[in-house]
Design a protein around this motif. Structure first.
Motif, PDB file in Angstrom:
ATOM      1  N   LEU A 224       0.824  -1.201   0.000  1.00 24.40           N
ATOM      2  CA  LEU A 224       0.000   0.000   0.000  1.00 24.40           C
ATOM      3  C   LEU A 224       0.862   1.257   0.000  1.00 24.40           C
ATOM      4  CD1 LEU A 224      -2.832   1.206   0.133  1.00 24.40           C
ATOM      5  CD2 LEU A 224      -2.718   1.058   2.619  1.00 24.40           C
ATOM      6  N   ASN A 225       1.936   1.220   0.803  1.00 25.37           N
ATOM      7  CA  ASN A 225       2.839   2.373   0.819  1.00 25.37           C
ATOM      8  C   ASN A 225       3.490   2.567  -0.542  1.00 25.37           C
ATOM      9  OD1 ASN A 225       2.294   2.915   3.519  1.00 25.37           O
ATOM     10  ND2 ASN A 225       3.949   1.608   4.253  1.00 25.37           N
ATOM     11  N   ASN A 226       3.879   1.445  -1.169  1.00 24.68           N
ATOM     12  CA  ASN A 226       4.475   1.545  -2.504  1.00 24.68           C
ATOM     13  C   ASN A 226       3.474   2.091  -3.511  1.00 24.68           C
ATOM     14  OD1 ASN A 226       6.946   0.525  -1.633  1.00 24.68           O
ATOM     15  ND2 ASN A 226       6.367  -1.601  -2.048  1.00 24.68           N
ATOM     16  N   ILE A 227       2.213   1.624  -3.373  1.00 20.27           N
ATOM     17  CA  ILE A 227       1.167   2.131  -4.271  1.00 20.27           C
ATOM     18  C   ILE A 227       0.967   3.616  -4.051  1.00 20.27           C
ATOM     19  CG2 ILE A 227      -1.305   2.034  -4.767  1.00 20.27           C
ATOM     20  CD1 ILE A 227      -1.180  -0.969  -4.233  1.00 20.27           C
ATOM     21  N   ASP A 228       0.955   4.031  -2.763  1.00 19.33           N
ATOM     22  CA  ASP A 228       0.789   5.456  -2.465  1.00 19.33           C
ATOM     23  C   ASP A 228       1.932   6.267  -3.042  1.00 19.33           C
ATOM     24  OD1 ASP A 228      -1.575   5.008  -1.156  1.00 19.33           O
ATOM     25  OD2 ASP A 228      -0.676   4.906   0.842  1.00 19.33           O
ATOM     26  N   ALA A 229       3.166   5.740  -2.859  1.00 20.38           N
ATOM     27  CA  ALA A 229       4.322   6.459  -3.385  1.00 20.38           C
ATOM     28  C   ALA A 229       4.271   6.542  -4.905  1.00 20.38           C
ATOM     29  CB  ALA A 229       5.612   5.777  -2.926  1.00 20.38           C
ATOM     30  N   THR A 230       3.903   5.414  -5.532  1.00 21.77           N
ATOM     31  CA  THR A 230       3.800   5.411  -6.996  1.00 21.77           C
ATOM     32  C   THR A 230       2.717   6.366  -7.467  1.00 21.77           C
ATOM     33  OG1 THR A 230       4.536   3.096  -7.027  1.00 21.77           O
ATOM     34  CG2 THR A 230       3.447   3.940  -9.005  1.00 21.77           C
ATOM     35  N   TRP A 231       1.580   6.336  -6.778  1.00 20.53           N
ATOM     36  CA  TRP A 231       0.476   7.213  -7.163  1.00 20.53           C
ATOM     37  C   TRP A 231       0.858   8.675  -6.973  1.00 20.53           C
ATOM     38  CZ3 TRP A 231      -3.696   7.212  -9.927  1.00 20.53           C
ATOM     39  CH2 TRP A 231      -4.625   8.228  -9.773  1.00 20.53           C
ATOM     40  N   ASN A 232       1.540   8.964  -5.853  1.00 17.42           N
ATOM     41  CA  ASN A 232       1.970  10.338  -5.622  1.00 17.42           C
ATOM     42  C   ASN A 232       2.952  10.790  -6.702  1.00 17.42           C
ATOM     43  OD1 ASN A 232       0.418  10.568  -3.288  1.00 17.42           O
ATOM     44  ND2 ASN A 232       2.055   9.843  -1.958  1.00 17.42           N
ATOM     45  N   GLN A 233       3.863   9.884  -7.098  1.00 17.86           N
ATOM     46  CA  GLN A 233       4.816  10.225  -8.150  1.00 17.86           C
ATOM     47  C   GLN A 233       4.098  10.465  -9.470  1.00 17.86           C
ATOM     48  OE1 GLN A 233       8.084  10.783  -7.762  1.00 17.86           O
ATOM     49  NE2 GLN A 233       8.124  11.407  -9.910  1.00 17.86           N
ATOM     50  N   ARG A 234       3.139   9.586  -9.786  1.00 15.32           N
ATOM     51  CA  ARG A 234       2.381   9.771 -11.017  1.00 15.32           C
ATOM     52  C   ARG A 234       1.578  11.068 -10.984  1.00 15.32           C
ATOM     53  NH1 ARG A 234      -0.124   3.735 -12.398  1.00 15.32           N
ATOM     54  NH2 ARG A 234       1.869   2.710 -12.819  1.00 15.32           N
ATOM     55  N   THR A 235       0.988  11.370  -9.827  1.00 12.29           N
ATOM     56  CA  THR A 235       0.233  12.616  -9.695  1.00 12.29           C
ATOM     57  C   THR A 235       1.138  13.818  -9.895  1.00 12.29           C
ATOM     58  OG1 THR A 235      -1.292  11.530  -8.141  1.00 12.29           O
ATOM     59  CG2 THR A 235      -1.259  13.936  -8.163  1.00 12.29           C
ATOM     60  N   ALA A 236       2.344  13.762  -9.294  1.00 17.62           N
ATOM     61  CA  ALA A 236       3.293  14.863  -9.463  1.00 17.62           C
ATOM     62  C   ALA A 236       3.706  15.006 -10.925  1.00 17.62           C
ATOM     63  CB  ALA A 236       4.515  14.633  -8.574  1.00 17.62           C
TER      64      ALA A 236
ATOM     65  N   MET B 114       1.944  14.090 -13.540  1.00 15.10           N
ATOM     66  CA  MET B 114       0.798  14.615 -14.276  1.00 15.10           C
ATOM     67  C   MET B 114       0.645  16.117 -14.039  1.00 15.10           C
ATOM     68  SD  MET B 114      -2.023  11.568 -13.798  1.00 15.10           S
ATOM     69  CE  MET B 114      -3.280  12.496 -14.671  1.00 15.10           C
ATOM     70  N   GLN B 115       0.869  16.559 -12.806  1.00 16.15           N
ATOM     71  CA  GLN B 115       0.774  17.983 -12.510  1.00 16.15           C
ATOM     72  C   GLN B 115       1.840  18.765 -13.266  1.00 16.15           C
ATOM     73  OE1 GLN B 115       1.014  18.133  -8.237  1.00 16.15           O
ATOM     74  NE2 GLN B 115      -1.169  17.704  -7.943  1.00 16.15           N
ATOM     75  N   LYS B 116       3.051  18.178 -13.358  1.00 13.82           N
ATOM     76  CA  LYS B 116       4.114  18.838 -14.124  1.00 13.82           C
ATOM     77  C   LYS B 116       3.733  18.935 -15.598  1.00 13.82           C
ATOM     78  CE  LYS B 116       7.970  17.528 -11.102  1.00 13.82           C
ATOM     79  NZ  LYS B 116       9.230  16.735 -11.009  1.00 13.82           N
ATOM     80  N   LYS B 117       3.182  17.830 -16.129  1.00 13.04           N
ATOM     81  CA  LYS B 117       2.778  17.844 -17.537  1.00 13.04           C
ATOM     82  C   LYS B 117       1.667  18.865 -17.779  1.00 13.04           C
ATOM     83  CE  LYS B 117       4.065  13.042 -18.540  1.00 13.04           C
ATOM     84  NZ  LYS B 117       3.563  11.697 -18.936  1.00 13.04           N
ATOM     85  N   VAL B 118       0.696  18.927 -16.834  1.00  9.08           N
ATOM     86  CA  VAL B 118      -0.393  19.886 -16.979  1.00  9.08           C
ATOM     87  C   VAL B 118       0.152  21.312 -16.913  1.00  9.08           C
ATOM     88  CG1 VAL B 118      -2.461  20.794 -15.861  1.00  9.08           C
ATOM     89  CG2 VAL B 118      -2.173  18.332 -16.122  1.00  9.08           C
ATOM     90  N   ALA B 119       1.093  21.542 -15.968  1.00 11.35           N
ATOM     91  CA  ALA B 119       1.680  22.871 -15.863  1.00 11.35           C
ATOM     92  C   ALA B 119       2.443  23.225 -17.139  1.00 11.35           C
ATOM     93  CB  ALA B 119       2.611  22.931 -14.647  1.00 11.35           C
ATOM     94  N   ALA B 120       3.192  22.244 -17.671  1.00  9.30           N
ATOM     95  CA  ALA B 120       3.909  22.486 -18.920  1.00  9.30           C
ATOM     96  C   ALA B 120       2.935  22.758 -20.061  1.00  9.30           C
ATOM     97  CB  ALA B 120       4.807  21.295 -19.246  1.00  9.30           C
ATOM     98  N   SER B 121       1.844  22.000 -20.101  1.00 12.85           N
ATOM     99  CA  SER B 121       0.826  22.214 -21.134  1.00 12.85           C
ATOM    100  C   SER B 121       0.191  23.590 -20.993  1.00 12.85           C
ATOM    101  CB  SER B 121      -0.247  21.127 -21.051  1.00 12.85           C
ATOM    102  OG  SER B 121       0.313  19.839 -21.254  1.00 12.85           O
ATOM    103  N   ASP B 122      -0.076  23.996 -19.745  1.00 17.79           N
ATOM    104  CA  ASP B 122      -0.642  25.328 -19.524  1.00 17.79           C
ATOM    105  C   ASP B 122       0.319  26.403 -20.014  1.00 17.79           C
ATOM    106  OD1 ASP B 122      -2.901  24.235 -18.440  1.00 17.79           O
ATOM    107  OD2 ASP B 122      -2.240  24.455 -16.354  1.00 17.79           O
ATOM    108  N   GLY B 123       1.616  26.194 -19.744  1.00 17.96           N
ATOM    109  CA  GLY B 123       2.606  27.152 -20.221  1.00 17.96           C
ATOM    110  C   GLY B 123       2.633  27.236 -21.736  1.00 17.96           C
ATOM    111  N   ILE B 124       2.569  26.064 -22.384  1.00 12.76           N
ATOM    112  CA  ILE B 124       2.564  26.041 -23.852  1.00 12.76           C
ATOM    113  C   ILE B 124       1.311  26.722 -24.391  1.00 12.76           C
ATOM    114  CG2 ILE B 124       2.453  24.524 -25.857  1.00 12.76           C
ATOM    115  CD1 ILE B 124       4.143  22.513 -24.280  1.00 12.76           C
ATOM    116  N   ILE B 125       0.154  26.408 -23.768  1.00 14.80           N
ATOM    117  CA  ILE B 125      -1.105  27.006 -24.213  1.00 14.80           C
ATOM    118  C   ILE B 125      -1.075  28.520 -24.031  1.00 14.80           C
ATOM    119  CG2 ILE B 125      -3.574  27.160 -23.715  1.00 14.80           C
ATOM    120  CD1 ILE B 125      -3.479  24.170 -23.031  1.00 14.80           C
ATOM    121  N   ASN B 126      -0.579  28.977 -22.876  1.00 11.81           N
ATOM    122  CA  ASN B 126      -0.497  30.421 -22.647  1.00 11.81           C
ATOM    123  C   ASN B 126       0.453  31.073 -23.644  1.00 11.81           C
ATOM    124  OD1 ASN B 126      -2.275  30.286 -20.470  1.00 11.81           O
ATOM    125  ND2 ASN B 126      -0.640  29.909 -18.996  1.00 11.81           N
TER     126      ASN B 126
END
Length: 206
Positions: free
Chosen positions: A109-121, A123-135
């Motif tokens: 469960l801890n590994n899943i949480d860590a993996t999920w947190n990493q994936r979320t981070a 995804m947030q970086k990709k979204v931020a990069a996409s927002d920058g490109i869109i802007n």
């Protein structure tokens, strides 16, 4: 002699009533300790104890006394009441196993949480990069629109200037044409008076 014969008959009856079974693993009940006896009955002497939850091998059973002959991990052979043997592992054995399972699941469960947190981070970086490109694209689009507006204004101004020049050129051509025509007319009126010989010739011809 008769007493000895009765003892022999009793031992023979006990040996006959004992039922051999295939070696089975059984577990001592969760009591603190269980007494071992030298024979299949309460009247046999005590030869030791077994700890609660300890695994033993069941060798045979005695249906008359409900005792079973067991062999422990040290290789000792003795008799124990069947009611104190269980087919399932005792709580002493199961609790550590359950704790190990809980630890394994917790680690997963801890590994899943860590993996999920990493994936979320990520995804947030990709979204931020996409927002920058869109802007950036929006800003570039707005810049191009502004440049297009300025260019259209310049084209309109150039067209106006071109129209003014065309009108000026046309007016100049009209003025030049009118001037030439006027000069020609003027010369036509003046020249006959300037050249008298031509006038007399014209009269003689008439």
């Amino acid at each position: 002699m008769q007493k000895l014969r009765l003892i022999c008959l009793s031992l023979f009856a006990l040996s006959v009533s004992a039922t051999a079974v295939a070696d089975e693993t059984r577990y001592v009940s969760d009591d603190l300790t269980t007494w071992l006896r030298s024979g299949p009955g309460d009247n046999y002497r005590l030869v030791g104890t077994l700890s609660a939850g300890e695994a033993v091998t069941l060798l045979q059973t005695n249906e008359n006394t409900n005792y079973g002959q067991v062999r422990d991990k040290d290789g000792r052979t003795a008799w124990i009441p069947l009611k104190e043997l269980n087919t399932d592992p005792s709580m002493r054995t199961r609790v550590p196993a359950l704790e190990a399972q809980v630890k394994t699941l917790t680690d997963k469960l801890n590994n899943i949480d860590a993996t999920w947190n990493q994936r979320t981070a990520d995804m947030q970086k990709k979204v931020a990069a996409s927002d920058g490109i869109i802007n950036g694209l929006k800003s570039e689009n707005q810049k191009l629109k502004n440049e297009l507006t300025v260019a259209q204004k310049k084209v309109n101004m150039a067209n106006l200037q071109l129209d003014d020049k065309q009108r000026t050129i046309i007016m100049q051509w009209f003025m030049y044409g009118g001037g030439v025509a006027g000069i020609g007319l003027l010369l036509g009126l003046i020249l006959p008076h300037i050249i008298p010989g031509r006038r007399r010739k014209d009269r003689w011809m008439n």
